[in-house]
Design an enzyme around this catalytic site. Structure first.
Site, short mmCIF file in Angstrom:
data_model
loop_
_atom_site.label_atom_id
_atom_site.label_comp_id
_atom_site.label_asym_id
_atom_site.label_seq_id
_atom_site.Cartn_x
_atom_site.Cartn_y
_atom_site.Cartn_z
N TRP A 106 32.23 -15.27 7.42
CA TRP A 106 32.65 -13.65 7.48
C TRP A 106 31.22 -13.19 8.26
CZ3 TRP A 106 29.36 -15.42 3.96
CH2 TRP A 106 28.55 -14.69 3.48
N ASP A 125 27.50 -20.23 6.15
CA ASP A 125 26.76 -21.00 5.04
C ASP A 125 26.57 -22.50 5.09
OD1 ASP A 125 29.31 -19.61 2.93
OD2 ASP A 125 27.15 -19.06 3.17
#
Lengths: 180, 115, 391
Positions: A106, A125
């Site tokens: 995101w 991530d």
């Protein structure tokens, strides 16, 4: 979203690297990069101030940590949720050894006080090990609920059909483009 | 760069044709153009109609494996007309388009009768 | 060797003699040694009380070790727990109380390897698994939400939200314990049951996807409604609660957006209503937390965790729980919480308890949900408690 999955993985980074026509391409970069969301743990920033170096002490003058990448107050971290990879053997742009960077994330739009610009920041991530456990940070500027995934920090993007279908370790904060 | 760019292979198992293969063929038909706008990642993005049109045009011209000679550019008006109509049957529509445009690639499926 | 008789008459000797005599006397009062305890005794639970609470915990620092902890709200006793795998979200309690369903994820090497998703079925009295159903390995891993998994109103189908990022819903037949299928819900998230064979998901443009199922659990209709709220201006959170024939959602700006379920299974927007006065809005009172709303159907009350802060604080815990009468849309009570609250739940019975937990704390607080009086706190409950579920 297979459509955006494949696209994000192959093209957006190249495109974002060539953002000379900043405004328009910047917003496109945001659109393209923001095809995945990363799960993040929503923890109020204040409760974990101790995890970040140089966190403000209550009652005292607040030090400016906006330029310190290991601080939760770092300007890029305006919509991050998770452990800072810089405390885990990586950095704000690199994953720690032995982890895999999730291509989809995101995005947030964060203001950099040092140059007065807003930037699109992509919170890719790093996955493949249990959670790092250091420097937990959660901020929710312009964060959206789960039903609007691209700006929601509540998903775990180490899971699913991406290559990084493995446990969440920490989060990076990559600049994608200047925000429109 | 992390990962391997999709260099024309069919993506991951069960994933079907990559977007590089489908963009231009889809953009040549009315149903295909409608799909490119209505797919949730596009329709529900924060881009305005004009920005989304510009994005699709840029993608087709810069990223597509095929560069159609007579590609009709998307306009904001066209995008707006498709966008007002949310698409529910995304998977089925994509499969139909893959067949009708003759794009190579396995149709996605998971054996569970996804509908 | 002989002793003089006078030796026994000395004061020290008398004391010793007395002590010896006392020793003989008390020896008769020492109880017999304790018997050995039997091996293999395991506690079995009685039928669930409405004042029990499951504290779901995804154990964020060690996500492979998800847990659900069972406590008795009436006395604070820790009754037991379930170990529920990686990225755990929530248990789903069967409506007849006979099973506990738990959508779970496991990796073949703990934190890596092949991923398998299952719905584990637990016996609620033995807190032990009695079976499992393999489901597509794509259940959404996210901050736990009630909408991650729910049963249809009659308890027949278990619905599980998937996110890969493609969005879909896995349907499990909770009666036959078999996978029924998977429904594509592109652009929409989570599951909100509306009837025996229907649910909706919330879509990114503020509309809802209304899904109806047949008796095999397959979708017979998937319809996008009109937009129910403005995502750009004042989005509702995913953390809605169901009361009767309506779902109540709250927005970042403290406005309630009801979604009404019509008799034929349609969905209509209800009249919005504010949780705060204009003065309170100016002071930036807004809802926050992870499980920020609770409802009691019998009392027709809504509970909301509130705090003061800017729009970016919409997930922050609060030290206030405000209570509203749903018939009049009026606030009737303000409960000052002992500790910051991020998750609340109210029991369903006529003398309800209010439970409060916070992801940053391992203390569970118990209140009287009617008077707001604090009753007790339980320490050492979980690691990062998330959702509270009562029978």
């Amino acid at each position: 979203m297979r459509w955006l999955d494949s696209f994000a993985e192959s093209s957006t980074r190249t495109m974002a690297n060539r953002t000379s026509r900043r405004g328009f391409l910047g917003s496109i970069g945001a659109f393209l990069i923001g095809t995945s969301a990363q799960l993040l743990l929503p923890v109020a920033r204040g409760a974990h101030a101790a995890d970040s170096q140089g966190a403000a002490k209550p009652g005292g003058a607040k030090p400016d940590n906006s330029q310190d990448p290991t601080s939760c107050e770092y300007w890029r971290h305006c919509a991050i949720d998770g452990y800072l990879c810089g405390c885990c053997g990586g950095s704000q742009t690199a994953c720690p050894p032995g982890t895999e960077q999730s291509a989809v994330t995101w995005v947030g739009t964060c203001h950099n006080p040092a140059d007065g610009r807003d930037y699109v920041v992509s919170y890719n991530d790093c996955c493949g090990k249990s959670t790092c456990g250091r420097c937990l940070c959660n901020r929710n500027e312009r964060d959206t609920p789960l039903y609007a995934p691209f700006e929601s920090n509540d998903y775990n993007w180490c899971s699913g059909s991406s290559k990084a279908n493995i446990p969440y370790h920490c989060s990076t904060a990559r600049i994608v483009a200047v925000a429109k | 760069m992390h990962g391997v760019p999709h260099s024309g292979r069919l993506g991951r198992a069960g994933q079907g044709a990559s977007i590089r293969e489908t963009l231009a063929p889809f953009a040549l038909s009315a149903q295909g153009r409608r799909f490119l706008v209505q797919v949730p990642g596009a329709a529900q993005s924060r881009l305005s109609d004009a920005e989304l049109a510009a994005l699709l045009n840029w993608m087709i011209q810069s990223l597509s494996r095929l560069r159609p000679a007579h590609f009709r550019l998307f306009t904001a008006t066209e995008v707006a007309s498709y966008r007002r109509d949310p698409l529910v049957e995304v998977r089925a529509t994509r499969e139909r388009l893959l067949r009708s445009t003759g794009v190579a690639g396995r149709a996605p499926g998971n054996g569970l009768g996804l509908k | 060797m002989t002793m003089k008789a006078s030796a026994f008459a000395r004061p020290g000797s008398i004391a010793v003699a007395l002590l010896l005599a006392l020793g003989y006397l008390t020896a008769w009062a020492v109880p017999p040694p304790l018997p050995a305890d039997p091996l293999g005794t395991v506690v079995s639970l009685p039928p669930a009380s409405p004042h029990w609470v499951w504290v779901n915990d995804f154990v964020f620092p060690h996500m492979a070790d998800g847990q659900a902890l069972l406590l008795d709200g009436d006395n604070g006793h820790f009754l037991g727990m379930l170990s529920t795998g990686y990225g755990f979200s929530r248990l789903v309690l069967a409506k007849d109380g006979k099973l506990v369903f738990s959508p779970e994820t496991y990796f073949s090497r703990g934190t890596r390897g092949t991923r398998t998703d299952v719905v584990t079925m637990y016996d609620p009295t033995r807190l032990a698994p009695v079976g499992e159903i393999t489901i597509p390995p794509k259940r959404s891993s996210n901050m736990p939400m009630m909408g991650d998994a729910e049963l249809t109103d009659d308890g027949r189908f278990l619905l599980i939200y998937n996110f890969t990022p493609a969005q879909s819903v896995t349907v499990v037949d909770a009666q036959s314990h078999k996978l029924a299928g998977e429904i594509e819900t592109a652009g929409c998230a989570l599951v909100y049951p509306t009837g025996p064979r229907s649910f909706f998901s919330i879509c990114a443009d503020g509309s809802l996807l209304n899904v109806h199922l047949d008796n095999s659990g397959r979708a017979t209709a998937r319809v996008r409604t009109a937009r129910m709220f403005d995502v750009a201006k004042d989005p509702v959170t995913e953390k809605g609660v169901r009361i009767g024939d309506a779902w109540q959602f709250v927005s970042y700006g403290a406005v309630m957006y009801p979604v009404e379920i019509t008799k034929d299974g349609g969905l209509l927007p209800g009249t919005t209503w504010p949780l705060v006065t204009p003065a309170e809005r100016a002071e930036q009172w807004r809802p926050g937390g992870l499980q920020q709303l609770a409802a009691h159907t019998g009392l027709n009350r809504l509970y909301a965790i509130m705090h003061r802060g800017g729009p970016e604080t919409h997930k922050d815990p609060g030290k206030d729980v405000w209570v509203y009468d749903l018939a009049r849309h009026a606030r009737i009570q303000q409960i000052a919480m002992k500790n910051p609250s991020g998750s609340i739940q109210v029991t369903r019975d006529p003398q309800p308890l209010l439970f409060s937990a916070c992801i940053e704390s391992t203390t569970l607080d118990v209140y009287d949900a009617t008077t707001g009086a604090w009753l007790r706190s339980v320490q050492n409950v979980g690691t990062t408690p998330t959702l509270l579920i009562t029978p």
